[in-house]
Design an enzyme around this catalytic site. Structure first.
Site, PDB file in Angstrom:
ATOM      1  N   GLY A  76       0.825  -1.214   0.000  1.00 42.45           N
ATOM      2  CA  GLY A  76       0.000   0.000   0.000  1.00 42.45           C
ATOM      3  C   GLY A  76       0.854   1.257   0.000  1.00 42.45           C
ATOM      4  O   GLY A  76       0.562   2.210   0.729  1.00 42.45           O
ATOM      5  N   ALA A 109       1.747   3.351  -2.653  1.00 41.47           N
ATOM      6  CA  ALA A 109       1.633   4.334  -3.740  1.00 41.47           C
ATOM      7  C   ALA A 109       1.358   5.724  -3.192  1.00 41.47           C
ATOM      8  O   ALA A 109       1.677   6.728  -3.839  1.00 41.47           O
ATOM      9  CB  ALA A 109       0.518   3.919  -4.688  1.00 41.47           C
ATOM     10  N   GLN A 110       0.727   5.791  -2.019  1.00 38.70           N
ATOM     11  CA  GLN A 110       0.373   7.095  -1.446  1.00 38.70           C
ATOM     12  C   GLN A 110       0.314   6.980   0.083  1.00 38.70           C
ATOM     13  O   GLN A 110       0.541   5.899   0.639  1.00 38.70           O
ATOM     14  CB  GLN A 110      -0.990   7.547  -1.976  1.00 38.70           C
ATOM     15  CG  GLN A 110      -2.127   6.606  -1.534  1.00 38.70           C
ATOM     16  CD  GLN A 110      -3.513   7.139  -1.908  1.00 38.70           C
ATOM     17  OE1 GLN A 110      -3.764   7.439  -3.069  1.00 38.70           O
ATOM     18  NE2 GLN A 110      -4.389   7.267  -0.925  1.00 38.70           N
ATOM     19  N   TYR A 118     -13.850  -2.091  10.550  1.00 41.99           N
ATOM     20  CA  TYR A 118     -12.468  -1.577  10.515  1.00 41.99           C
ATOM     21  C   TYR A 118     -11.809  -1.798  11.881  1.00 41.99           C
ATOM     22  O   TYR A 118     -10.676  -2.281  11.965  1.00 41.99           O
ATOM     23  CB  TYR A 118     -12.483  -0.090  10.151  1.00 41.99           C
ATOM     24  CG  TYR A 118     -11.109   0.557  10.109  1.00 41.99           C
ATOM     25  CD1 TYR A 118     -10.293   0.431   8.983  1.00 41.99           C
ATOM     26  CD2 TYR A 118     -10.612   1.277  11.200  1.00 41.99           C
ATOM     27  CE1 TYR A 118      -9.035   1.020   8.950  1.00 41.99           C
ATOM     28  CE2 TYR A 118      -9.357   1.868  11.172  1.00 41.99           C
ATOM     29  CZ  TYR A 118      -8.573   1.743  10.041  1.00 41.99           C
ATOM     30  OH  TYR A 118      -7.319   2.314  10.003  1.00 41.99           O
ATOM     31  N   ALA A 123     -12.604  -4.002  14.123  1.00 43.80           N
ATOM     32  CA  ALA A 123     -12.361  -5.448  14.308  1.00 43.80           C
ATOM     33  C   ALA A 123     -11.094  -5.872  13.568  1.00 43.80           C
ATOM     34  O   ALA A 123     -10.265  -6.627  14.103  1.00 43.80           O
ATOM     35  CB  ALA A 123     -13.568  -6.243  13.799  1.00 43.80           C
ATOM     36  N   LYS A 147      -8.518  -4.099  12.846  1.00 38.31           N
ATOM     37  CA  LYS A 147      -7.307  -3.559  13.474  1.00 38.31           C
ATOM     38  C   LYS A 147      -7.060  -4.181  14.858  1.00 38.31           C
ATOM     39  O   LYS A 147      -5.905  -4.309  15.277  1.00 38.31           O
ATOM     40  CB  LYS A 147      -7.392  -2.029  13.552  1.00 38.31           C
ATOM     41  CG  LYS A 147      -7.392  -1.352  12.172  1.00 38.31           C
ATOM     42  CD  LYS A 147      -6.127  -1.659  11.383  1.00 38.31           C
ATOM     43  CE  LYS A 147      -6.028  -0.908  10.074  1.00 38.31           C
ATOM     44  NZ  LYS A 147      -4.780  -1.168   9.326  1.00 38.31           N
ATOM     45  N   VAL A 207      -4.513  10.448  10.887  1.00 41.57           N
ATOM     46  CA  VAL A 207      -3.382  10.990  10.138  1.00 41.57           C
ATOM     47  C   VAL A 207      -3.913  11.594   8.840  1.00 41.57           C
ATOM     48  O   VAL A 207      -4.850  11.051   8.223  1.00 41.57           O
ATOM     49  CB  VAL A 207      -2.356   9.871   9.804  1.00 41.57           C
ATOM     50  CG1 VAL A 207      -1.121  10.462   9.135  1.00 41.57           C
ATOM     51  CG2 VAL A 207      -1.960   9.100  11.055  1.00 41.57           C
TER      52      VAL A 207
HETATM   53  N1  LIG Z   1      -4.837   7.801   8.033  1.00 41.26           N
HETATM   54  C1  LIG Z   1      -5.145   7.443   9.269  1.00 41.26           C
HETATM   55  O1  LIG Z   1      -5.788   8.205  10.021  1.00 41.26           O
HETATM   56  C2  LIG Z   1      -4.672   6.155   9.816  1.00 41.26           C
HETATM   57  C3  LIG Z   1      -4.266   5.106   9.035  1.00 41.26           C
HETATM   58  N2  LIG Z   1      -3.902   3.911   9.595  1.00 41.26           N
HETATM   59  C4  LIG Z   1      -3.494   2.775   8.784  1.00 41.26           C
HETATM   60  O2  LIG Z   1      -2.341   3.123   8.046  1.00 41.26           O
HETATM   61  C5  LIG Z   1      -2.300   2.387   6.834  1.00 41.26           C
HETATM   62  C6  LIG Z   1      -2.087   3.335   5.666  1.00 41.26           C
HETATM   63  O3  LIG Z   1      -3.227   4.159   5.536  1.00 41.26           O
HETATM   64  P1  LIG Z   1      -3.204   5.622   4.897  1.00 41.26           P
HETATM   65  O4  LIG Z   1      -1.898   5.899   4.296  1.00 41.26           O
HETATM   66  O5  LIG Z   1      -3.743   6.528   5.905  1.00 41.26           O
HETATM   67  O6  LIG Z   1      -4.333   5.444   3.794  1.00 41.26           O
HETATM   68  P2  LIG Z   1      -4.353   5.768   2.233  1.00 41.26           P
HETATM   69  O7  LIG Z   1      -5.744   5.506   1.824  1.00 41.26           O
HETATM   70  O8  LIG Z   1      -3.747   7.105   1.972  1.00 41.26           O
HETATM   71  O9  LIG Z   1      -3.360   4.676   1.629  1.00 41.26           O
HETATM   72  C7  LIG Z   1      -3.654   3.315   1.634  1.00 41.26           C
HETATM   73  C8  LIG Z   1      -2.946   2.669   0.456  1.00 41.26           C
HETATM   74  O10 LIG Z   1      -3.282   1.284   0.486  1.00 41.26           O
HETATM   75  C9  LIG Z   1      -3.603   0.890  -0.832  1.00 41.26           C
HETATM   76  N3  LIG Z   1      -4.473  -0.271  -0.834  1.00 41.26           N
HETATM   77  C10 LIG Z   1      -5.795  -0.330  -0.561  1.00 41.26           C
HETATM   78  N4  LIG Z   1      -6.255  -1.563  -0.738  1.00 41.26           N
HETATM   79  C11 LIG Z   1      -5.198  -2.326  -1.114  1.00 41.26           C
HETATM   80  C12 LIG Z   1      -5.048  -3.686  -1.452  1.00 41.26           C
HETATM   81  N5  LIG Z   1      -6.089  -4.533  -1.473  1.00 41.26           N
HETATM   82  N6  LIG Z   1      -3.818  -4.136  -1.781  1.00 41.26           N
HETATM   83  C13 LIG Z   1      -2.766  -3.285  -1.803  1.00 41.26           C
HETATM   84  N7  LIG Z   1      -2.855  -1.980  -1.531  1.00 41.26           N
HETATM   85  C14 LIG Z   1      -4.064  -1.509  -1.174  1.00 41.26           C
HETATM   86  C15 LIG Z   1      -4.279   2.106  -1.445  1.00 41.26           C
HETATM   87  O11 LIG Z   1      -4.329   2.042  -2.857  1.00 41.26           O
HETATM   88  C16 LIG Z   1      -3.430   3.217  -0.891  1.00 41.26           C
HETATM   89  O12 LIG Z   1      -2.331   3.486  -1.709  1.00 41.26           O
HETATM   90  C17 LIG Z   1      -3.613   1.614   6.773  1.00 41.26           C
HETATM   91  O13 LIG Z   1      -3.411   0.291   7.203  1.00 41.26           O
HETATM   92  C18 LIG Z   1      -4.500   2.357   7.747  1.00 41.26           C
HETATM   93  O14 LIG Z   1      -5.517   1.539   8.267  1.00 41.26           O
HETATM   94  C19 LIG Z   1      -3.900   3.732  10.953  1.00 41.26           C
HETATM   95  C20 LIG Z   1      -4.284   4.726  11.770  1.00 41.26           C
HETATM   96  C21 LIG Z   1      -4.661   6.032  11.286  1.00 41.26           C
HETATM   97  C1  LIG Z   2     -12.145   7.950  10.331  1.00 42.17           C
HETATM   98  C2  LIG Z   2     -11.143   7.090   9.692  1.00 42.17           C
HETATM   99  C3  LIG Z   2     -11.048   5.754  10.240  1.00 42.17           C
HETATM  100  C4  LIG Z   2      -9.929   5.144  10.524  1.00 42.17           C
HETATM  101  C5  LIG Z   2      -8.619   5.773  10.384  1.00 42.17           C
HETATM  102  C6  LIG Z   2      -7.766   5.404  11.474  1.00 42.17           C
HETATM  103  O1  LIG Z   2      -7.335   4.124  11.627  1.00 42.17           O
HETATM  104  C7  LIG Z   2      -7.914   6.191  12.689  1.00 42.17           C
HETATM  105  C8  LIG Z   2      -8.472   5.848  13.820  1.00 42.17           C
HETATM  106  C9  LIG Z   2      -8.136   6.637  14.968  1.00 42.17           C
HETATM  107  C10 LIG Z   2      -8.720   6.679  16.133  1.00 42.17           C
HETATM  108  C11 LIG Z   2      -9.978   6.192  16.469  1.00 42.17           C
HETATM  109  C12 LIG Z   2     -10.336   6.219  17.732  1.00 42.17           C
HETATM  110  C13 LIG Z   2     -11.669   6.064  18.081  1.00 42.17           C
HETATM  111  C14 LIG Z   2     -12.069   6.059  19.380  1.00 42.17           C
HETATM  112  C15 LIG Z   2     -13.454   6.083  19.708  1.00 42.17           C
HETATM  113  O2  LIG Z   2     -14.303   6.212  18.902  1.00 42.17           O
HETATM  114  C16 LIG Z   2     -13.830   6.030  21.130  1.00 42.17           C
HETATM  115  O3  LIG Z   2     -13.903   4.711  21.562  1.00 42.17           O
HETATM  116  C17 LIG Z   2     -12.913   6.867  21.958  1.00 42.17           C
HETATM  117  C18 LIG Z   2     -13.287   6.744  23.376  1.00 42.17           C
HETATM  118  C19 LIG Z   2     -12.510   7.166  24.333  1.00 42.17           C
HETATM  119  C20 LIG Z   2     -11.178   7.785  24.119  1.00 42.17           C
HETATM  120  C21 LIG Z   2     -10.489   7.962  25.417  1.00 42.17           C
HETATM  121  C22 LIG Z   2     -10.560   9.377  25.828  1.00 42.17           C
HETATM  122  O4  LIG Z   2     -11.634   9.860  26.074  1.00 42.17           O
HETATM  123  O5  LIG Z   2      -9.489  10.014  25.858  1.00 42.17           O
END
Ligand SMILES: NC(=O)C1=CN([C@@H]2O[C@H](COP(=O)(O)OP(=O)(O)OC[C@H]3O[C@@H](n4cnc5c(N)ncnc54)[C@H](O)[C@@H]3O)[C@@H](O)[C@H]2O)C=CC1
Ligand SMILES: CC/C=C\C[C@H](O)/C=C/C=C\C=C\C=C\C(=O)[C@@H](O)C/C=C\CCC(=O)O
Length: 251
Positions: A11, A13-14, A149, A151, A153, A184
């Site tokens: 993953g 490319a971006q 999602y 689940a 992770k 992020v």
């Molecule tokens: N952006 C965020 O807030 C967060 C992201 N993550 C995790 O970080 C990792 C990277 O995500 P980002 O860069 O944010 O997302 P993004 O959407 O910018 O990049 C994901 C990349 O994965 C590729 N991809 C999707 N399906 C694929 C497949 N079946 N096979 C190969 N490549 C595939 C996409 O084409 C894309 O290039 C992911 O596992 C995501 O769950 C974790 C926490 C926070």
């Molecule tokens: C929206 C994009 C989805 C996924 C991208 C990525 O993996 C980011 C996820 C980041 C954090 C998610 C956290 C979610 C937490 C909750 O919804 C609540 O359970 C938080 C509850 C308590 C937090 C503790 C506190 O209050 O400090």
């Protein structure tokens, strides 16, 4: 630590995968970038190739396809003769197609981890190495607007921790670490597609609570996970407040 080391990043490319690959290349590693998105992969490859020449190769790959993923590992070993780091980074958010979400995020990580162990274990001809699996804060907390999602992770964390405690893996020089960032600034958190969330408003509220980190915020934690050779089995949360190792919950 980085110079001459060989990595596979899925993953890439971006988003974070591209940033991680750039960090590795900048420090002298050799990287196979791979992604399901062929056109974006081609653009990123050209960009990296102009800077890092033969240190980068690319291979189109959907991580839900075992044969395509195997080809990434084969090509990397054939080209560079070794493998030291696997970053299982490919991921999606899609609650409508939750099966795909599980297949990419969890099963894709399992496929990449198994191949990583196969190529890097000392008893299988490797030199040891690191498998870095991308989980999320959603792998630690319940997330009501992305249950599938979350689940996937949570699964990545359980899977990674479990292998990190297996003596056959530890004794053969392979360590495993999970990164768990909050939000992020990448395409993943864009509210651009109704199929991503079950409640965009709920997602927006939580994003406001946690804030959005730049990809730069993740880089030092990524680098440290690679450099710290004592680090095996860690699950590291990353928020705007900093990075923390999540203790192993005990019943
Ligand atoms: N952006 C965020 O807030 C967060 C992201 N993550 C995790 O970080 C990792 C990277 O995500 P980002 O860069 O944010 O997302 P993004 O959407 O910018 O990049 C994901 C990349 O994965 C590729 N991809 C999707 N399906 C694929 C497949 N079946 N096979 C190969 N490549 C595939 C996409 O084409 C894309 O290039 C992911 O596992 C995501 O769950 C974790 C926490 C926070
Ligand atoms: C929206 C994009 C989805 C996924 C991208 C990525 O993996 C980011 C996820 C980041 C954090 C998610 C956290 C979610 C937490 C909750 O919804 C609540 O359970 C938080 C509850 C308590 C937090 C503790 C506190 O209050 O400090």
């Amino acid at each position: 630590m980085f110079s001459g080391r060989v990595a596979v990043v899925t993953g890439s490319a971006q988003g974070l995968g591209k940033v991680f690959s750039g960090v590795l290349l900048e420090r002298g590693s050799k990287v196979c970038i791979s992604d399901v998105n062929q056109s974006e992969l081609e653009k990123t490859y050209k960009e990296f190739k102009s800077k890092y020449a033969e240190n980068v190769i690319s291979q189109q790959c959907d991580v839900t396809d075992s044969e395509q993923l195997k080809e990434v590992f084969r090509k990397t070993k054939d080209t560079y003769g070794q493998l030291d780091l696997v970053v299982n980074n490919a991921g999606i958010v899609n609650e409508k197609n939750w099966q795909q979400c599980i297949d990419v995020n969890l099963n894709g990580t399992i496929r990449g981890t198994m191949l990583g162990m196969e190529y890097m274990r000392k008893d299988k001809g490797g030199k040891g190495g690191l498998i870095l699996n991308m989980s999320s804060l959603a792998g630690i907390f319940p997330v009501n607007y992305t249950p599938a999602y979350a689940a996937s992770k949570h699964g990545v964390i359980g899977y990674t921790r479990s292998w990190s405690m297996h003596p056959d893996v530890v004794n053969n020089g392979v360590r495993l670490v999970c990164l768990c960032p909050a939000f992020v600034d990448t395409d993943m958190i864009k509210m651009d597609d109704d199929s991503k969330f079950v409640g965009t408003d709920l997602a927006q509220q939580v994003i406001e609570k946690f804030g959005i980190m730049s990809t730069d915020h993740i880089i030092p934690v990524f680098v440290n996970a690679i450099e710290d050779e004592e680090n095996n089995g860690s699950v590291i949360s990353i928020t705007l407040k900093g990075a923390n190792k999540i203790p192993l919950p005990m019943p």
